[in-house]
Design a protein around this motif. Structure first.
Motif, PDB file in Angstrom:
ATOM      1  N   MET A   1       6.942  -2.612  32.105  1.00  0.00           N
ATOM      2  CA  MET A   1       7.997  -3.577  31.765  1.00  0.00           C
ATOM      3  C   MET A   1       7.412  -4.669  30.880  1.00  0.00           C
ATOM      4  N   THR A   2       8.018  -4.897  29.744  1.00  0.00           N
ATOM      5  CA  THR A   2       7.556  -5.937  28.844  1.00  0.00           C
ATOM      6  C   THR A   2       7.790  -7.308  29.461  1.00  0.00           C
ATOM      7  N   GLY A   3       6.891  -8.251  29.169  1.00  0.00           N
ATOM      8  CA  GLY A   3       7.037  -9.625  29.639  1.00  0.00           C
ATOM      9  C   GLY A   3       6.481 -10.579  28.606  1.00  0.00           C
ATOM     10  N   ALA A   4       6.497 -11.867  28.936  1.00  0.00           N
ATOM     11  CA  ALA A   4       6.056 -12.886  27.982  1.00  0.00           C
ATOM     12  C   ALA A   4       4.601 -12.684  27.571  1.00  0.00           C
ATOM     13  N   ARG A   5       3.730 -12.313  28.531  1.00  0.00           N
ATOM     14  CA  ARG A   5       2.306 -12.141  28.204  1.00  0.00           C
ATOM     15  C   ARG A   5       2.072 -10.941  27.301  1.00  0.00           C
ATOM     16  N   SER A   6       2.793  -9.839  27.549  1.00  0.00           N
ATOM     17  CA  SER A   6       2.605  -8.665  26.690  1.00  0.00           C
ATOM     18  C   SER A   6       3.199  -8.907  25.302  1.00  0.00           C
ATOM     19  N   LEU A   7       4.289  -9.679  25.219  1.00  0.00           N
ATOM     20  CA  LEU A   7       4.814 -10.048  23.909  1.00  0.00           C
ATOM     21  C   LEU A   7       3.802 -10.887  23.142  1.00  0.00           C
TER      22      LEU A   7
ATOM     23  N   ALA B   1       3.789 -19.545  22.265  1.00  0.00           N
ATOM     24  CA  ALA B   1       4.304 -19.035  23.536  1.00  0.00           C
ATOM     25  C   ALA B   1       5.542 -18.195  23.256  1.00  0.00           C
ATOM     26  N   PHE B   2       5.747 -17.162  24.059  1.00  0.00           N
ATOM     27  CA  PHE B   2       6.910 -16.292  23.921  1.00  0.00           C
ATOM     28  C   PHE B   2       7.788 -16.425  25.154  1.00  0.00           C
ATOM     29  N   CYS B   3       9.087 -16.384  24.933  1.00  0.00           N
ATOM     30  CA  CYS B   3      10.057 -16.401  26.027  1.00  0.00           C
ATOM     31  C   CYS B   3      10.618 -14.994  26.193  1.00  0.00           C
ATOM     32  N   PHE B   4      10.585 -14.471  27.412  1.00  0.00           N
ATOM     33  CA  PHE B   4      11.106 -13.125  27.662  1.00  0.00           C
ATOM     34  C   PHE B   4      12.230 -13.193  28.691  1.00  0.00           C
ATOM     35  N   TYR B   5      13.368 -12.603  28.347  1.00  0.00           N
ATOM     36  CA  TYR B   5      14.499 -12.579  29.281  1.00  0.00           C
ATOM     37  C   TYR B   5      15.139 -11.193  29.342  1.00  0.00           C
ATOM     38  N   GLY B   6      14.447 -10.179  28.840  1.00  0.00           N
ATOM     39  CA  GLY B   6      15.005  -8.830  28.784  1.00  0.00           C
ATOM     40  C   GLY B   6      15.407  -8.270  30.130  1.00  0.00           C
ATOM     41  N   ARG B   7      14.657  -8.620  31.192  1.00  0.00           N
ATOM     42  CA  ARG B   7      14.967  -8.063  32.507  1.00  0.00           C
ATOM     43  C   ARG B   7      16.323  -8.550  33.021  1.00  0.00           C
ATOM     44  N   LEU B   8      16.826  -9.657  32.483  1.00  0.00           N
ATOM     45  CA  LEU B   8      18.111 -10.181  32.939  1.00  0.00           C
ATOM     46  C   LEU B   8      19.267  -9.265  32.545  1.00  0.00           C
ATOM     47  N   PHE B   9      19.054  -8.384  31.568  1.00  0.00           N
ATOM     48  CA  PHE B   9      20.107  -7.496  31.100  1.00  0.00           C
ATOM     49  C   PHE B   9      20.171  -6.202  31.901  1.00  0.00           C
TER      50      PHE B   9
ATOM     51  N   VAL C   1      15.479  -1.751  36.394  1.00  0.00           N
ATOM     52  CA  VAL C   1      14.496  -2.760  36.024  1.00  0.00           C
ATOM     53  C   VAL C   1      13.117  -2.178  35.749  1.00  0.00           C
ATOM     54  N   LEU C   2      12.777  -1.038  36.354  1.00  0.00           N
ATOM     55  CA  LEU C   2      11.463  -0.444  36.145  1.00  0.00           C
ATOM     56  C   LEU C   2      11.435   0.526  34.975  1.00  0.00           C
ATOM     57  N   ALA C   3      12.584   0.839  34.413  1.00  0.00           N
ATOM     58  CA  ALA C   3      12.635   1.787  33.304  1.00  0.00           C
ATOM     59  C   ALA C   3      12.197   1.111  32.013  1.00  0.00           C
ATOM     60  N   THR C   4      11.429   1.841  31.188  1.00  0.00           N
ATOM     61  CA  THR C   4      11.021   1.304  29.894  1.00  0.00           C
ATOM     62  C   THR C   4      12.233   1.078  29.007  1.00  0.00           C
ATOM     63  N   THR C   5      13.118   2.084  28.934  1.00  0.00           N
ATOM     64  CA  THR C   5      14.362   1.983  28.181  1.00  0.00           C
ATOM     65  C   THR C   5      15.484   2.577  29.023  1.00  0.00           C
TER      66      THR C   5
END
Length: 283
Positions: free
Chosen positions: A1-7, A49-57, A63-67
């Protein structure tokens, strides 16, 4: 799962390449260390810094799926279909491999949606990303603009990422809509430069009237400079020039990202993007 640190890990080098390219261009053109208004020193990874909010969708089961698994059957009548139609029309304008949509059948989901997705999947723009990503991106834009609870959660994520040291905010694709609304809602923030990339803010009848701004088109908060950067082949940025809607203060720039027209990495590594970031970083 992508997050702010990986971005940050994946995209910060692209951003720093863009600022370095901008400084190099400025030195070659102006024959000096840096033009007026541009930072004397380049930003470092610690400044970004990056903001990640993709998991909210995503629902809990996704939530564990890549796509998430999505197909044309997930495209609904209304905003989903209208956004897809806008992308199809734009793709047909900028890519001669895309057959233009038949006006008679617009909006007749799901068969029309299947035709639209098939046409777009053959385009230079969407062919590399695949059908699931195409539909996923479309559903995110639609969900953000129509779900007040989701919108509030995304806005909270952005607010949490802004600090007293934040001077420049960069928003890509749907992120440009998110940060525009956030800056309109928070004129007290220390941000004074906004950079939008591949933005759908110019969609007059779909995105623009749904903006959480009073009125839509108002200058965003306390920012003093706004640069909008687009690639002509970027299908998501259907109306690439935002000045008719947001005013002549906005600086409009066109770049060439090649076949990856909407790719965030390509946008960030462009010298034009780096110049806009450096101007704000040094302000």
């Amino acid at each position: 799962m992508t997050g702010a640190r990986s971005l940050h890990r994946d995209l910060c080098p692209e951003l720093l390449d863009g600022t370095a390219a901008a400084q190099q261009v400025a030195q070659q053109v102006a024959r000096q260390a840096a033009p007026q208004g541009m930072a004397d020193e380049l930003p470092t990874a610690d400044d970004v810094a990056f903001c990640f909010y993709g998991r909210l969708f995503r629902g809990e089961e996704e939530v564990l799926a890549t796509t998430p698994y999505l197909d044309a059957g997930d495209i609904c009548e209304g905003l989903d279909s209208e956004l897809l139609a806008a992308w199809w029309h734009r793709a047909a304008v900028v890519d001669d491999r895309v057959v233009p949509p038949d006006e008679e059948v617009l909006g007749r989901a799901p068969r029309w949606a299947q035709r639209a997705v098939l046409a777009l999947s053959r385009s230079r723009f969407f062919a590399p990303v695949g059908e699931r990503v195409l539909i996923g991106d479309l559903k995110q834009v639609s969900a953000y603009l129509t779900d007040p609870s989701l919108r509030r959660s995304v806005q909270h994520a952005v607010s949490d990422a802004i600090t007293a040291d934040t001077r420049v905010v960069v928003g890509h694709s749907l992120g440009s809509v998110v940060v525009y609304e956030a800056l309109c809602a928070h004129p007290e923030w220390p941000v004074h430069s906004l950079v939008t990339l591949g933005s759908p803010l110019g969609l007059r009848h779909l995105v623009f009237p749904r903006l959480a701004a009073d009125p839509p088109g108002v200058w965003p908060g306390g920012v003093s400079a706004w640069t909008n950067i687009t690639d002509r082949g970027d299908v998501v940025a259907v109306e690439e020039d935002l000045r008719p809607l947001f005013g002549p203060r906005l600086r409009q720039v066109r770049i060439d990202n090649g076949v990856r027209a909407h790719d965030l990495g390509r946008y960030l590594s462009a010298a034009a993007t780096g110049a806009a970031i450096l101007a704000g970083f040094g302000g």
